[in-house]
Design a protein around this motif. Structure first.
Motif, PDB file in Angstrom:
ATOM      1  N   ASP A   5       0.841  -1.206   0.000  1.00 18.38           N
ATOM      2  CA  ASP A   5       0.000   0.000   0.000  1.00 18.38           C
ATOM      3  C   ASP A   5       0.872   1.250   0.000  1.00 18.38           C
ATOM      4  O   ASP A   5       0.596   2.218  -0.722  1.00 18.38           O
ATOM      5  CB  ASP A   5      -0.918   0.038   1.222  1.00 18.38           C
ATOM      6  CG  ASP A   5      -1.937  -1.076   1.239  1.00 18.38           C
ATOM      7  OD1 ASP A   5      -2.332  -1.548   0.140  1.00 18.38           O
ATOM      8  OD2 ASP A   5      -2.339  -1.488   2.333  1.00 18.38           O
ATOM      9  N   LEU A   6       1.894   1.233   0.813  1.00 25.22           N
ATOM     10  CA  LEU A   6       2.798   2.369   0.898  1.00 25.22           C
ATOM     11  C   LEU A   6       3.538   2.583  -0.419  1.00 25.22           C
ATOM     12  O   LEU A   6       3.600   3.709  -0.928  1.00 25.22           O
ATOM     13  CB  LEU A   6       3.796   2.155   2.041  1.00 25.22           C
ATOM     14  CG  LEU A   6       4.836   3.248   2.255  1.00 25.22           C
ATOM     15  CD1 LEU A   6       4.192   4.602   2.539  1.00 25.22           C
ATOM     16  CD2 LEU A   6       5.762   2.849   3.396  1.00 25.22           C
ATOM     17  N   THR A   7       4.075   1.523  -0.994  1.00 26.82           N
ATOM     18  CA  THR A   7       4.801   1.668  -2.256  1.00 26.82           C
ATOM     19  C   THR A   7       3.873   2.115  -3.375  1.00 26.82           C
ATOM     20  O   THR A   7       4.244   2.958  -4.187  1.00 26.82           O
ATOM     21  CB  THR A   7       5.524   0.368  -2.650  1.00 26.82           C
ATOM     22  OG1 THR A   7       4.594  -0.692  -2.743  1.00 26.82           O
ATOM     23  CG2 THR A   7       6.609   0.020  -1.671  1.00 26.82           C
ATOM     24  N   SER A   8       2.673   1.589  -3.411  1.00 25.22           N
ATOM     25  CA  SER A   8       1.712   1.993  -4.438  1.00 25.22           C
ATOM     26  C   SER A   8       1.371   3.480  -4.312  1.00 25.22           C
ATOM     27  O   SER A   8       1.320   4.201  -5.315  1.00 25.22           O
ATOM     28  CB  SER A   8       0.446   1.147  -4.319  1.00 25.22           C
ATOM     29  OG  SER A   8      -0.518   1.564  -5.236  1.00 25.22           O
ATOM     30  N   HIS A   9       1.160   3.929  -3.095  1.00 27.25           N
ATOM     31  CA  HIS A   9       0.827   5.342  -2.876  1.00 27.25           C
ATOM     32  C   HIS A   9       1.988   6.240  -3.300  1.00 27.25           C
ATOM     33  O   HIS A   9       1.775   7.230  -4.011  1.00 27.25           O
ATOM     34  CB  HIS A   9       0.480   5.573  -1.403  1.00 27.25           C
ATOM     35  CG  HIS A   9       0.113   6.978  -1.090  1.00 27.25           C
ATOM     36  ND1 HIS A   9      -1.111   7.514  -1.441  1.00 27.25           N
ATOM     37  CD2 HIS A   9       0.803   7.965  -0.475  1.00 27.25           C
ATOM     38  CE1 HIS A   9      -1.149   8.771  -1.047  1.00 27.25           C
ATOM     39  NE2 HIS A   9      -0.003   9.068  -0.460  1.00 27.25           N
ATOM     40  N   LEU A  10       3.204   5.892  -2.892  1.00 22.81           N
ATOM     41  CA  LEU A  10       4.350   6.717  -3.267  1.00 22.81           C
ATOM     42  C   LEU A  10       4.613   6.678  -4.767  1.00 22.81           C
ATOM     43  O   LEU A  10       4.965   7.688  -5.360  1.00 22.81           O
ATOM     44  CB  LEU A  10       5.592   6.267  -2.498  1.00 22.81           C
ATOM     45  CG  LEU A  10       5.656   6.735  -1.052  1.00 22.81           C
ATOM     46  CD1 LEU A  10       6.788   6.040  -0.315  1.00 22.81           C
ATOM     47  CD2 LEU A  10       5.811   8.236  -0.969  1.00 22.81           C
ATOM     48  N   ALA A  31       6.458   3.809  12.842  1.00 19.57           N
ATOM     49  CA  ALA A  31       6.288   2.559  12.086  1.00 19.57           C
ATOM     50  C   ALA A  31       6.494   2.814  10.592  1.00 19.57           C
ATOM     51  O   ALA A  31       7.158   2.031   9.902  1.00 19.57           O
ATOM     52  CB  ALA A  31       4.907   1.961  12.342  1.00 19.57           C
ATOM     53  N   LEU A  32       5.941   3.918  10.111  1.00 27.07           N
ATOM     54  CA  LEU A  32       6.124   4.271   8.702  1.00 27.07           C
ATOM     55  C   LEU A  32       7.582   4.578   8.394  1.00 27.07           C
ATOM     56  O   LEU A  32       8.093   4.183   7.349  1.00 27.07           O
ATOM     57  CB  LEU A  32       5.269   5.493   8.351  1.00 27.07           C
ATOM     58  CG  LEU A  32       3.800   5.226   8.126  1.00 27.07           C
ATOM     59  CD1 LEU A  32       3.031   6.523   8.085  1.00 27.07           C
ATOM     60  CD2 LEU A  32       3.591   4.443   6.850  1.00 27.07           C
ATOM     61  N   ARG A  33       8.241   5.270   9.316  1.00 28.20           N
ATOM     62  CA  ARG A  33       9.647   5.610   9.100  1.00 28.20           C
ATOM     63  C   ARG A  33      10.471   4.335   8.921  1.00 28.20           C
ATOM     64  O   ARG A  33      11.361   4.281   8.063  1.00 28.20           O
ATOM     65  CB  ARG A  33      10.164   6.440  10.267  1.00 28.20           C
ATOM     66  CG  ARG A  33      11.517   7.054   9.987  1.00 28.20           C
ATOM     67  CD  ARG A  33      11.975   7.971  11.095  1.00 28.20           C
ATOM     68  NE  ARG A  33      11.287   9.255  11.007  1.00 28.20           N
ATOM     69  CZ  ARG A  33      10.522   9.768  11.975  1.00 28.20           C
ATOM     70  NH1 ARG A  33      10.338   9.105  13.100  1.00 28.20           N
ATOM     71  NH2 ARG A  33       9.949  10.938  11.821  1.00 28.20           N
ATOM     72  N   GLY A  34      10.169   3.302   9.675  1.00 27.64           N
ATOM     73  CA  GLY A  34      10.872   2.035   9.519  1.00 27.64           C
ATOM     74  C   GLY A  34      10.655   1.425   8.139  1.00 27.64           C
ATOM     75  O   GLY A  34      11.592   0.927   7.517  1.00 27.64           O
ATOM     76  N   MET A  35       9.428   1.476   7.658  1.00 32.45           N
ATOM     77  CA  MET A  35       9.131   0.952   6.320  1.00 32.45           C
ATOM     78  C   MET A  35       9.819   1.792   5.251  1.00 32.45           C
ATOM     79  O   MET A  35      10.362   1.257   4.276  1.00 32.45           O
ATOM     80  CB  MET A  35       7.629   0.945   6.080  1.00 32.45           C
ATOM     81  CG  MET A  35       6.876  -0.050   6.910  1.00 32.45           C
ATOM     82  SD  MET A  35       5.127   0.002   6.490  1.00 32.45           S
ATOM     83  CE  MET A  35       4.411   0.005   8.123  1.00 32.45           C
ATOM     84  N   LEU A  38      13.467   0.999   5.041  1.00 31.72           N
ATOM     85  CA  LEU A  38      13.684  -0.241   4.299  1.00 31.72           C
ATOM     86  C   LEU A  38      13.614   0.022   2.792  1.00 31.72           C
ATOM     87  O   LEU A  38      14.473  -0.430   2.035  1.00 31.72           O
ATOM     88  CB  LEU A  38      12.645  -1.295   4.692  1.00 31.72           C
ATOM     89  CG  LEU A  38      12.689  -2.597   3.913  1.00 31.72           C
ATOM     90  CD1 LEU A  38      14.000  -3.332   4.155  1.00 31.72           C
ATOM     91  CD2 LEU A  38      11.514  -3.476   4.285  1.00 31.72           C
ATOM     92  N   LEU A  39      12.615   0.771   2.363  1.00 31.49           N
ATOM     93  CA  LEU A  39      12.497   1.112   0.942  1.00 31.49           C
ATOM     94  C   LEU A  39      13.676   1.968   0.473  1.00 31.49           C
ATOM     95  O   LEU A  39      14.130   1.837  -0.663  1.00 31.49           O
ATOM     96  CB  LEU A  39      11.175   1.845   0.677  1.00 31.49           C
ATOM     97  CG  LEU A  39       9.921   0.991   0.796  1.00 31.49           C
ATOM     98  CD1 LEU A  39       8.671   1.869   0.734  1.00 31.49           C
ATOM     99  CD2 LEU A  39       9.878  -0.068  -0.296  1.00 31.49           C
ATOM    100  N   ARG A  44      14.391   2.311  -3.527  1.00 35.20           N
ATOM    101  CA  ARG A  44      13.091   2.628  -4.127  1.00 35.20           C
ATOM    102  C   ARG A  44      12.580   4.016  -3.764  1.00 35.20           C
ATOM    103  O   ARG A  44      11.820   4.611  -4.514  1.00 35.20           O
ATOM    104  CB  ARG A  44      12.066   1.589  -3.733  1.00 35.20           C
ATOM    105  CG  ARG A  44      12.437   0.234  -4.280  1.00 35.20           C
ATOM    106  CD  ARG A  44      11.265  -0.647  -4.350  1.00 35.20           C
ATOM    107  NE  ARG A  44      11.649  -1.886  -5.005  1.00 35.20           N
ATOM    108  CZ  ARG A  44      11.009  -3.002  -4.837  1.00 35.20           C
ATOM    109  NH1 ARG A  44       9.963  -3.053  -4.048  1.00 35.20           N
ATOM    110  NH2 ARG A  44      11.405  -4.077  -5.466  1.00 35.20           N
ATOM    111  N   VAL A  45      12.964   4.505  -2.607  1.00 31.73           N
ATOM    112  CA  VAL A  45      12.598   5.862  -2.206  1.00 31.73           C
ATOM    113  C   VAL A  45      13.839   6.559  -1.678  1.00 31.73           C
ATOM    114  O   VAL A  45      14.837   5.919  -1.352  1.00 31.73           O
ATOM    115  CB  VAL A  45      11.491   5.911  -1.113  1.00 31.73           C
ATOM    116  CG1 VAL A  45      10.224   5.249  -1.573  1.00 31.73           C
ATOM    117  CG2 VAL A  45      11.964   5.340   0.186  1.00 31.73           C
TER     118      VAL A  45
END
Length: 72
Positions: A5-10, A31-35, A38-39, A44-45
């Protein structure tokens, strides 16, 4: 929320502020910062430098905004 979901949104939006992602996914910013970290390690980001304008409403302090941008 899952990573896809996060990757799709970005991927769709191009860039987003951590605060906006937190509201969008109703998820703790840490929690988002951890994801996002990782990206970022996967290439990827990227986290944009502090002070980068978000090209939004201009009412926020640019130094307080944590922006991430999709790169791949």
């Amino acid at each position: 929320m899952i990573m896809s979901d996060l990757t799709s949104h970005l991927r769709t939006q191009g860039r987003a502020a951590l605060r906006d992602l937190s509201y969008r996914f109703d998820t703790d910013p840490e929690a988002l910062r951890g994801m996002l970290e990782l990206l970022e390690r996967k290439g990827r980001v990227r986290k944009l430098p502090g002070g980068t304008p978000c090209s939004g409403c201009c009412s926020c302090d640019p130094t307080a905004i944590e922006l991430y941008e999709w790169v791949s």
